[in-house]
Scaffold this motif. Sequence first.
Motif, mmCIF file in Angstrom:
data_model
loop_
_atom_site.group_PDB
_atom_site.id
_atom_site.type_symbol
_atom_site.label_atom_id
_atom_site.label_comp_id
_atom_site.label_asym_id
_atom_site.label_seq_id
_atom_site.Cartn_x
_atom_site.Cartn_y
_atom_site.Cartn_z
ATOM 1 N N THR A 1 0.838 -1.212 0.000
ATOM 2 C CA THR A 1 0.000 0.000 0.000
ATOM 3 C C THR A 1 0.873 1.264 0.000
ATOM 4 O OG1 THR A 1 -0.139 -0.118 2.423
ATOM 5 C CG2 THR A 1 -1.937 -1.133 1.165
ATOM 6 N N ASN A 2 2.141 1.097 -0.335
ATOM 7 C CA ASN A 2 3.052 2.244 -0.411
ATOM 8 C C ASN A 2 2.891 2.948 -1.761
ATOM 9 O OD1 ASN A 2 4.183 1.760 2.151
ATOM 10 N ND2 ASN A 2 5.644 0.292 1.285
ATOM 11 N N TYR A 3 1.697 3.512 -1.951
ATOM 12 C CA TYR A 3 1.392 4.141 -3.225
ATOM 13 C C TYR A 3 2.257 5.386 -3.436
ATOM 14 C CZ TYR A 3 -2.647 1.082 -2.750
ATOM 15 O OH TYR A 3 -3.458 -0.009 -2.576
ATOM 16 N N GLY A 4 2.668 5.550 -4.675
ATOM 17 C CA GLY A 4 3.525 6.672 -5.015
ATOM 18 C C GLY A 4 4.990 6.309 -5.101
ATOM 19 N N GLN A 5 5.361 5.134 -4.585
ATOM 20 C CA GLN A 5 6.765 4.735 -4.655
ATOM 21 C C GLN A 5 7.082 4.142 -6.023
ATOM 22 O OE1 GLN A 5 7.941 1.621 -1.970
ATOM 23 N NE2 GLN A 5 6.592 0.094 -2.891
ATOM 24 N N SER A 6 8.340 4.233 -6.398
ATOM 25 C CA SER A 6 8.797 3.663 -7.659
ATOM 26 C C SER A 6 9.135 2.193 -7.458
ATOM 27 C CB SER A 6 10.022 4.414 -8.163
ATOM 28 O OG SER A 6 10.406 3.940 -9.441
ATOM 29 N N VAL A 7 8.691 1.337 -8.369
ATOM 30 C CA VAL A 7 8.938 -0.102 -8.273
ATOM 31 C C VAL A 7 9.436 -0.637 -9.613
ATOM 32 C CG1 VAL A 7 7.212 -0.513 -6.463
ATOM 33 C CG2 VAL A 7 6.546 -0.696 -8.875
ATOM 34 N N CYS A 8 10.086 -1.785 -9.533
ATOM 35 C CA CYS A 8 10.507 -2.513 -10.738
ATOM 36 C C CYS A 8 9.916 -3.906 -10.670
ATOM 37 C CB CYS A 8 12.021 -2.589 -10.826
ATOM 38 S SG CYS A 8 12.633 -3.634 -12.181
ATOM 39 N N VAL A 9 9.063 -4.233 -11.611
ATOM 40 C CA VAL A 9 8.479 -5.570 -11.675
ATOM 41 C C VAL A 9 8.905 -6.226 -12.981
ATOM 42 C CG1 VAL A 9 6.498 -5.147 -10.174
ATOM 43 C CG2 VAL A 9 6.320 -4.607 -12.611
ATOM 44 N N LYS A 10 9.164 -7.524 -12.898
ATOM 45 C CA LYS A 10 9.585 -8.285 -14.074
ATOM 46 C C LYS A 10 8.730 -9.545 -14.174
ATOM 47 C CE LYS A 10 14.394 -6.736 -13.591
ATOM 48 N NZ LYS A 10 15.815 -7.136 -13.473
#
Length: 489
Positions: free
Chosen positions: A13-22
């Motif tokens: 629920t850490n909305y706004g954070q940058s993520v990398c999904v593969k």
Amino acid sequence: MKRTKVIDALQSTNYGQSVCVKGWVRTHRSSKAVDFVALNDGSTIRNIQVVVDPALIPTSSVGSTSDATPSLKDITTGSCIAVIGTLVESPAAGQASEVQATSIEILGLCGSDYPMQKKGQSFEVMRKNAHMRLRTNTFGAVMRIRHNMAMAIHTYFHEHGYFYFHTPLITASDCEGAGNMFQVTTKNLYDLKKDEQGKIIYDDDFFGEQTSLTVSGQLEGELGATALGAIYTFGPTFRAENSNTPRHLAEFWMVEPEVAFIDQEELMDLEEDFIKYCVRWALDNCHDDLEFLNKMIDKTLIARLEGVLADSFVRLPYTEGIRILQQAIADGHQFEFPCQWGDDLASEHERYLVEEHFKKPVIMTDYPRSFKSFYMKQNSETADGGSVGYRGAIAPGPTMQGTDVLFPQIGEIIGGSVREEDYDKLMGEVERRQMDTTHLWWYLDTRRWGSCPHGGFGLGFERLILFVTGMQNIRDVIPFPRTPKNAEF
């Protein structure tokens, strides 16, 4: 940027954070303004939705042999991509989070000839593409459940004080006496040494004698139990039976606990408690996968699993089971195979008892000696030549202290027994069956030196997975099935 698993991104629920999904693309659809990519990395049955603005997304590829830079439209079902973007709360129903992409890296494109397209594939087609079928939703769910059942097995026995005991895969003995074994040899099959009677001479073979792949680790497991008190094996076993059915494999996994100082009643308690533990583990730890399989494969799956936990298993002497089946025949029920006392029950008989008569799992006990293994403990005899078995049931002939668990949809899922600990009685059974004891001397020694009452069972791991997943063919619950005329992949 460090990769975030899809299952973790969906739960975050850490909305706004940058993520990398593969992961691998399940679907890719375009609307007027944006593209939607459903991405899955195998960590969960659920996909994460990636929202892509084609005008803003630079697309690059890894290891491309083409000078042309791939575009967004080249990302089709089966393609592997890495996405960097912002985790946001999803407005779509059924998902809490999605990723608004800021960049996409193509790790591996997938052409139109990819066999696991979005359209539904038959299980037969998927078996022919077993190297790719694991990427589908169904097989991803089955394999995650398979992992969880393995964890449940190890956890149960560890918590109950059992020791994980490794038995050999190459053996010179035939535990079941059936002779359906795969031979292991380094000999030149085109130039075999033979004696005057035409029998093969193995003195120049690797082990110096005829050896095969094991059909069971039970006999060696009994040695472990008589030293450590309680052990279990969990590994591959092999049967060279030419059985091309939905219930048989040539290579499968077995779970075989052996316990010292256990009687028939306690053995049945162990069987019931163990299998309920596994089912409970599945319901507690595989919710999303079970929900998917309940919807797509078997709409009674979850209710059937919960039903196993709801009540005690029936404990039924074989003699009483035959009486019930014969009454069913008298009342008009038709079976394909006969069921007189002394017959080995067919799957249809077992399922009738479980699914129609009792409507719950059954532990069948006290089978006729005629079709059970030599190592089983024989029940006490009566004056008229019969046997007094479980709860005083009097059978027409000699019976053994077997304890087989019968399940709905499956039939026999566990085969167990109390083992004969008396050397003279065991040798009497060996002689009665005219067995060759050349390779059993070490097993018989356990009855000569410090013998003790003991028992155990064997659980076919794939049959457990069949029951827990609702799948209908045992070839679909193991990654790469080995069956007659099939050893690919």
